[in-house]
Design a protein around this motif. Structure first.
Motif, PDB file in Angstrom:
ATOM      1  N   ASN A  35       0.802  -1.244  -0.060  1.00 51.51           N
ATOM      2  CA  ASN A  35      -0.068   0.017   0.114  1.00 51.51           C
ATOM      3  C   ASN A  35       1.043   1.378  -0.016  1.00 51.51           C
ATOM      4  O   ASN A  35       1.450   1.526   1.175  1.00 51.51           O
ATOM      5  CB  ASN A  35      -0.901  -0.154   1.186  1.00 51.51           C
ATOM      6  CG  ASN A  35      -2.127   0.982   1.160  1.00 51.51           C
ATOM      7  OD1 ASN A  35      -2.139   1.784   0.214  1.00 51.51           O
ATOM      8  ND2 ASN A  35      -2.787   1.268   2.280  1.00 51.51           N
ATOM      9  N   THR A  36       0.971   1.996  -1.257  1.00 53.71           N
ATOM     10  CA  THR A  36       2.051   3.186  -1.221  1.00 53.71           C
ATOM     11  C   THR A  36       0.926   4.349  -1.712  1.00 53.71           C
ATOM     12  O   THR A  36      -0.420   4.043  -1.995  1.00 53.71           O
ATOM     13  CB  THR A  36       2.744   2.871  -2.309  1.00 53.71           C
ATOM     14  OG1 THR A  36       2.384   2.837  -3.523  1.00 53.71           O
ATOM     15  CG2 THR A  36       3.670   1.776  -2.071  1.00 53.71           C
ATOM     16  N   ARG A  37       1.588   5.312  -1.655  1.00 54.04           N
ATOM     17  CA  ARG A  37       0.581   6.643  -1.879  1.00 54.04           C
ATOM     18  C   ARG A  37       0.452   7.037  -3.149  1.00 54.04           C
ATOM     19  O   ARG A  37      -0.286   7.645  -3.716  1.00 54.04           O
ATOM     20  CB  ARG A  37       1.399   7.857  -1.133  1.00 54.04           C
ATOM     21  CG  ARG A  37       2.822   8.314  -1.784  1.00 54.04           C
ATOM     22  CD  ARG A  37       3.433   9.598  -1.058  1.00 54.04           C
ATOM     23  NE  ARG A  37       4.677   9.487  -1.364  1.00 54.04           N
ATOM     24  CZ  ARG A  37       5.724  10.163  -0.993  1.00 54.04           C
ATOM     25  NH1 ARG A  37       5.226  10.916   0.016  1.00 54.04           N
ATOM     26  NH2 ARG A  37       7.025  10.176  -1.196  1.00 54.04           N
ATOM     27  N   HIS A  38       1.333   6.292  -3.948  1.00 47.57           N
ATOM     28  CA  HIS A  38       1.228   6.301  -5.562  1.00 47.57           C
ATOM     29  C   HIS A  38       0.428   5.261  -6.046  1.00 47.57           C
ATOM     30  O   HIS A  38       0.804   4.713  -7.350  1.00 47.57           O
ATOM     31  CB  HIS A  38       2.422   6.572  -6.139  1.00 47.57           C
ATOM     32  CG  HIS A  38       3.181   7.706  -5.810  1.00 47.57           C
ATOM     33  ND1 HIS A  38       2.534   9.129  -6.112  1.00 47.57           N
ATOM     34  CD2 HIS A  38       4.253   7.902  -4.903  1.00 47.57           C
ATOM     35  CE1 HIS A  38       3.534   9.981  -5.694  1.00 47.57           C
ATOM     36  NE2 HIS A  38       4.264   9.437  -4.832  1.00 47.57           N
ATOM     37  N   LYS A  39      -0.087   4.472  -5.535  1.00 47.25           N
ATOM     38  CA  LYS A  39      -0.870   3.060  -5.810  1.00 47.25           C
ATOM     39  C   LYS A  39      -1.808   3.163  -7.007  1.00 47.25           C
ATOM     40  O   LYS A  39      -2.046   2.591  -7.829  1.00 47.25           O
ATOM     41  CB  LYS A  39      -1.467   2.103  -4.834  1.00 47.25           C
ATOM     42  CG  LYS A  39      -2.786   2.814  -4.219  1.00 47.25           C
ATOM     43  CD  LYS A  39      -3.303   2.331  -2.954  1.00 47.25           C
ATOM     44  CE  LYS A  39      -4.382   2.636  -2.543  1.00 47.25           C
ATOM     45  NZ  LYS A  39      -5.049   1.990  -1.338  1.00 47.25           N
ATOM     46  N   LYS A  40      -2.433   4.513  -7.293  1.00 49.74           N
ATOM     47  CA  LYS A  40      -3.232   4.814  -8.158  1.00 49.74           C
ATOM     48  C   LYS A  40      -2.567   5.296  -9.556  1.00 49.74           C
ATOM     49  O   LYS A  40      -3.382   5.396 -10.516  1.00 49.74           O
ATOM     50  CB  LYS A  40      -4.583   5.780  -7.608  1.00 49.74           C
ATOM     51  CG  LYS A  40      -5.262   5.345  -6.566  1.00 49.74           C
ATOM     52  CD  LYS A  40      -6.130   4.284  -6.862  1.00 49.74           C
ATOM     53  CE  LYS A  40      -7.150   3.787  -5.954  1.00 49.74           C
ATOM     54  NZ  LYS A  40      -7.788   2.754  -6.165  1.00 49.74           N
ATOM     55  N   ARG A  41      -1.393   5.241  -9.688  1.00 48.08           N
ATOM     56  CA  ARG A  41      -0.536   6.216 -10.776  1.00 48.08           C
ATOM     57  C   ARG A  41      -0.711   5.029 -11.642  1.00 48.08           C
ATOM     58  O   ARG A  41      -0.622   3.801 -11.366  1.00 48.08           O
ATOM     59  CB  ARG A  41       0.657   6.326 -10.337  1.00 48.08           C
ATOM     60  CG  ARG A  41       0.513   7.765  -9.523  1.00 48.08           C
ATOM     61  CD  ARG A  41       1.869   8.311  -9.163  1.00 48.08           C
ATOM     62  NE  ARG A  41       2.409   9.207 -10.348  1.00 48.08           N
ATOM     63  CZ  ARG A  41       3.479   9.407 -10.586  1.00 48.08           C
ATOM     64  NH1 ARG A  41       4.603   9.371  -9.509  1.00 48.08           N
ATOM     65  NH2 ARG A  41       3.879  10.102 -11.585  1.00 48.08           N
ATOM     66  N   LEU A  42      -0.380   5.063 -12.869  1.00 48.89           N
ATOM     67  CA  LEU A  42      -0.238   4.304 -13.988  1.00 48.89           C
ATOM     68  C   LEU A  42       1.161   3.929 -14.097  1.00 48.89           C
ATOM     69  O   LEU A  42       2.073   4.579 -13.754  1.00 48.89           O
ATOM     70  CB  LEU A  42      -0.507   4.735 -15.059  1.00 48.89           C
ATOM     71  CG  LEU A  42      -2.223   5.143 -15.534  1.00 48.89           C
ATOM     72  CD1 LEU A  42      -2.474   5.807 -16.595  1.00 48.89           C
ATOM     73  CD2 LEU A  42      -3.007   3.934 -15.143  1.00 48.89           C
ATOM     74  N   CYS A  43       1.504   2.748 -14.561  1.00 48.18           N
ATOM     75  CA  CYS A  43       2.753   2.023 -14.633  1.00 48.18           C
ATOM     76  C   CYS A  43       3.299   2.490 -15.951  1.00 48.18           C
ATOM     77  O   CYS A  43       2.719   1.932 -16.985  1.00 48.18           O
ATOM     78  CB  CYS A  43       2.945   0.630 -14.148  1.00 48.18           C
ATOM     79  SG  CYS A  43       2.656   0.070 -12.564  1.00 48.18           S
ATOM     80  N   ALA A  44       4.462   3.067 -16.194  1.00 47.28           N
ATOM     81  CA  ALA A  44       4.910   3.029 -17.376  1.00 47.28           C
ATOM     82  C   ALA A  44       6.001   2.118 -17.791  1.00 47.28           C
ATOM     83  O   ALA A  44       6.527   1.326 -16.654  1.00 47.28           O
ATOM     84  CB  ALA A  44       5.829   4.532 -17.402  1.00 47.28           C
ATOM     85  N   PRO A  45       6.146   1.719 -19.080  1.00 47.58           N
ATOM     86  CA  PRO A  45       6.921   0.357 -19.504  1.00 47.58           C
ATOM     87  C   PRO A  45       8.343   0.638 -19.112  1.00 47.58           C
ATOM     88  O   PRO A  45       8.733   1.977 -19.360  1.00 47.58           O
ATOM     89  CB  PRO A  45       6.603   0.073 -20.732  1.00 47.58           C
ATOM     90  CG  PRO A  45       5.782   1.342 -21.428  1.00 47.58           C
ATOM     91  CD  PRO A  45       5.124   2.045 -20.110  1.00 47.58           C
TER      92      PRO A  45
END
Length: 103
Positions: free
Chosen positions: A33-43
């Motif tokens: 559970n991190t604060r940036h969990k809703k960010r999209l993953c860049a390849p």
């Protein structure tokens, strides 16, 4: 009136919003559970080729949006909010947008 780079940013953000299920979020890659969990993953890429691809740029541009826009449910309201934001800021390049936006 929007500048050409702002139109590009708007179109990419609306595309990602409407196709969010096609992108991977940080929370999907691990269960911490991190604060940036809703960010999209860049390849990940070791070369510069991928960093200029449309998919990579879409993730990068969308992640720079303020979180208040990302929680919007309606595509129409999402587009209106981003358009107003881009009109107020008046970006003249995508690089300027990426450098200006926090995160």
């Amino acid at each position: 009136m929007l500048t050409l780079p702002s139109i590009y940013v708007l179109d990419i953000c609306v595309f990602v919003f409407k196709n969010i299920d096609k992108f991977t979020r940080v929370e999907d890659t691990h269960n911490v559970n991190t604060r940036h969990k809703k960010r999209l993953c860049a390849p990940f890429s070791r070369t510069k080729t991928l960093s200029g691809s449309p998919y990579y740029m879409a993730v990068k541009i969308y992640n720079k949006l303020p979180n208040t826009f990302k929680t919007e449910k309606s595509p129409t309201l999402f587009q209106k909010k981003i358009k107003q934001y881009l009109i107020e800021k008046c970006f003249y390049s995508v690089k300027e947008y990426l450098e200006f936006c926090p995160k």
